[in-house]
Design an enzyme around this catalytic site. Structure first.
Site, PDB file in Angstrom:
ATOM      1  N   HIS A   1       0.834  -1.206   0.000  1.00 45.03           N
ATOM      2  CA  HIS A   1       0.000   0.000   0.000  1.00 45.03           C
ATOM      3  C   HIS A   1       0.866   1.252   0.000  1.00 45.03           C
ATOM      4  CE1 HIS A   1      -3.684   2.332   1.198  1.00 45.03           C
ATOM      5  NE2 HIS A   1      -2.752   3.142   1.700  1.00 45.03           N
ATOM      6  N   GLU A   2       1.829   1.309   0.919  1.00 47.26           N
ATOM      7  CA  GLU A   2       2.673   2.501   1.022  1.00 47.26           C
ATOM      8  C   GLU A   2       3.593   2.639  -0.180  1.00 47.26           C
ATOM      9  OE1 GLU A   2       1.753   4.600   3.038  1.00 47.26           O
ATOM     10  OE2 GLU A   2       0.540   3.318   4.334  1.00 47.26           O
TER      11      GLU A   2
ATOM     12  N   GLU B   1      -4.483   7.785  -3.194  1.00 48.39           N
ATOM     13  CA  GLU B   1      -4.982   6.528  -2.654  1.00 48.39           C
ATOM     14  C   GLU B   1      -5.334   5.530  -3.757  1.00 48.39           C
ATOM     15  OE1 GLU B   1      -4.710   5.565   0.296  1.00 48.39           O
ATOM     16  OE2 GLU B   1      -4.291   7.460   1.296  1.00 48.39           O
TER      17      GLU B   1
ATOM     18  N   HIS C   1       1.865   4.649  -2.805  1.00 46.62           N
ATOM     19  CA  HIS C   1       2.048   6.087  -2.574  1.00 46.62           C
ATOM     20  C   HIS C   1       3.445   6.531  -3.002  1.00 46.62           C
ATOM     21  CE1 HIS C   1      -1.681   6.934  -0.509  1.00 46.62           C
ATOM     22  NE2 HIS C   1      -1.451   6.047   0.441  1.00 46.62           N
TER      23      HIS C   1
END
Length: 486
Positions: free
Chosen positions: A251-252, A281, A255
């Site tokens: 997820h990170e 996101e 980003h």
């Protein structure tokens, strides 16, 4: 542009101070950190309010439509005119109290100490209400003025309408899955922290994270910070459940790859950054879910896990795929499956709107949270750590951020459909752990365009269709029909 480059540098210093606070700062460093954050925030706000900005913009003359010059001047004026509505003392107080409340949250969360946490949150909410009143237009809900910080151009009324449609579809899908039954397997075994981190490093690299421009550390709440050549990510580890580490990391990385992929010639300039947090996101949720939880990627991840940990309690890549996509009601948003995740966001959206409007007092937040959670999820919240204290966002002053997660899921649904259309061999690449083509595709259509276009227009141009919840719901229906027969 020189002026705005200096301001952006100050903003990234604030990000570094926050990263250090979460990962490296000694326990006694909190008081001086509050002063440091306040001083840098005050300098940044003063620079953004410089009256010369209006004169400089007026002297630029007309720019070519659609050019970077036009986008930079328009964004510079938007940021300046927003900032001048906020008193300098309030801007500094907000930065100081956000830093203080976040430190209190980190200490109080493990023991669910609401008595320590709520007073600090109350001070921050009072400041955020003042900020909203300063920034709001006369006919605008106060909450929308804060939402604009994260998703320019969005309104809470529009988001509420989308959420109403999305909620009905998700509740229906959840009910059908519950009726179908058929429990999925679970990971079991020994998953030491050092080995989890080693595999998380490998996974991050596969998804395009540039290690020469970043690093991975541990924190209470996973995050990504920085831009360009310095983009740092954090994750967390549960030795009984490596899913949390791996999927938080992926997820990170979504980003981080966005920030590492911005156009270097526009870096630190007004329109050179990310388009919105909804778009941001979309990158992280696309990486985490449509790619990271795909059957194809589990073909790569399963042998990598067995080579790292030995016994995992699962017998095949298909068993891993079913385990990481199991639909179960749970308390923690970041651990929620794709069916439940947006329901978590909708609850937070409603609660934080009431906090900002004054319809909900901070002292009543725990009870409001617990009642709403039981109504939406059918479970009694056992403690605040699994209730209103689980997320970092409110203690960090990020009111208006939560709905961008759901917008990101919607944008990710459109991007995933377009990716599959343009990359017919995507599953083959995912199964082989060769995901560079995805980064290139996103880089050309999203990353390098910065803030030249409004968020929805950027997604529409990338995908060939106006974004709506349809693509996301179609993906979920297809996926869970295959998994559960619903």
């Amino acid at each position: 542009m020189r002026h705005f480059r200096r301001m952006a540098a100050l903003e990234h210093v604030l990000g570094l101070l926050n990263w250090d606070q979460e990962t490296q700062m000694p326990p006694k460093g909190g008081d001086i950190r509050v002063e440091e954050v306040g001083a840098v925030a005050a300098a940044h706000h003063a620079a953004l309010c410089d009256p010369r900005i209006e004169d400089w913009a007026a002297s630029c003359g007309a720019a070519e439509p659609g050019s970077w010059a036009e986008a930079h001047v328009a964004e510079a004026l938007r940021l300046h005119r927003r900032a001048v509505r906020l008193p300098a003392t309030l801007a500094e107080d907000l930065a100081r109290q956000s830093a203080r409340a976040q430190m209190i949250w980190e200490k109080a969360r493990p023991t669910s100490d609401l008595g320590v946490f709520l007073p600090e949150l109350g001070k921050l909410v009072a400041l955020k209400r003042q900020e909203a009143e300063c920034l709001r237009e006369s006919d605008q809900p106060a909450y929308d003025a804060l939402l604009a910080e994260f998703e320019p151009g969005a309104s809470s009324a529009e988001i509420e309408a989308v959420f109403t449609r999305l909620r009905a579809a998700l509740v229906s899908l959840r009910a059908r899955i519950e009726a179908a039954g058929g429990a999925s397997g679970e990971l079991s075994g020994s998953f030491p922290a050092e080995q989890q981190l080693a595999l998380a490093h490998r996974v991050a690299g596969l998804f395009g994270y540039d290690w020469a421009a970043g690093r991975l550390d541990l924190a209470v709440h996973p995050s990504s910070s920085g831009t360009g050549g310095d983009v740092r990510i954090t994750t967390r580890i549960d030795e009984a459940n490596p899913q949390d580490c791996f999927y938080s990391t992926i997820h990170e990385v979504g980003h981080a790859v966005y920030e590492q992929g911005l156009d270097p010639e526009q870096l630190l300039l007004p329109a050179g950054g990310h388009a919105s947090m909804g778009v941001h996101e979309s990158q992280s949720r696309l990486f985490e879910n449509q790619l990271g939880r795909s059957r194809a990627f589990c073909e790569w991840l399963y042998p990598a896990m067995t080579a790292t940990f030995g016994e995992t309690g699962l017998s095949s890549p298909e068993a891993l795929y079913r385990a990481v996509n199991a639909v179960r009601t749970g308390f923690i948003r970041t651990e929620a499956d794709e069916v439940h995740y947006n329901l978590h966001i909708m609850m937070r959206f409603d609660l934080e709107r009431d906090l900002i409007s004054g319809a909900l007092d901070v002292s009543d937040l725990p009870e409001a949270w617990n009642s709403r959670f039981e109504a939406d999820f059918g479970m009694k919240v056992p403690d605040a750590a699994r209730g209103c204290m689980q997320d970092v966002h409110w203690s960090a002053g990020l009111f208006g951020y939560f709905p961008t997660y759901a917008l990101g899921n919607i944008y990710a649904g459109e991007l995933h459909a377009a990716l599959r259309r343009d990359m017919p061999d995507l599953d083959t690449a995912l199964g082989a752990g060769e995901i560079g083509g995805v980064r290139d595709w996103l880089g050309a259509r999203i990353h390098r365009l910065g803030r030249k276009h409004a968020p929805a227009a950027l997604i529409a141009a990338a995908c060939g269709a106006e974004p709506s919840e349809g693509a996301l719901l179609g993906y979920l229906e297809e996926k869970y029909w295959a998994l559960y027969g619903v």
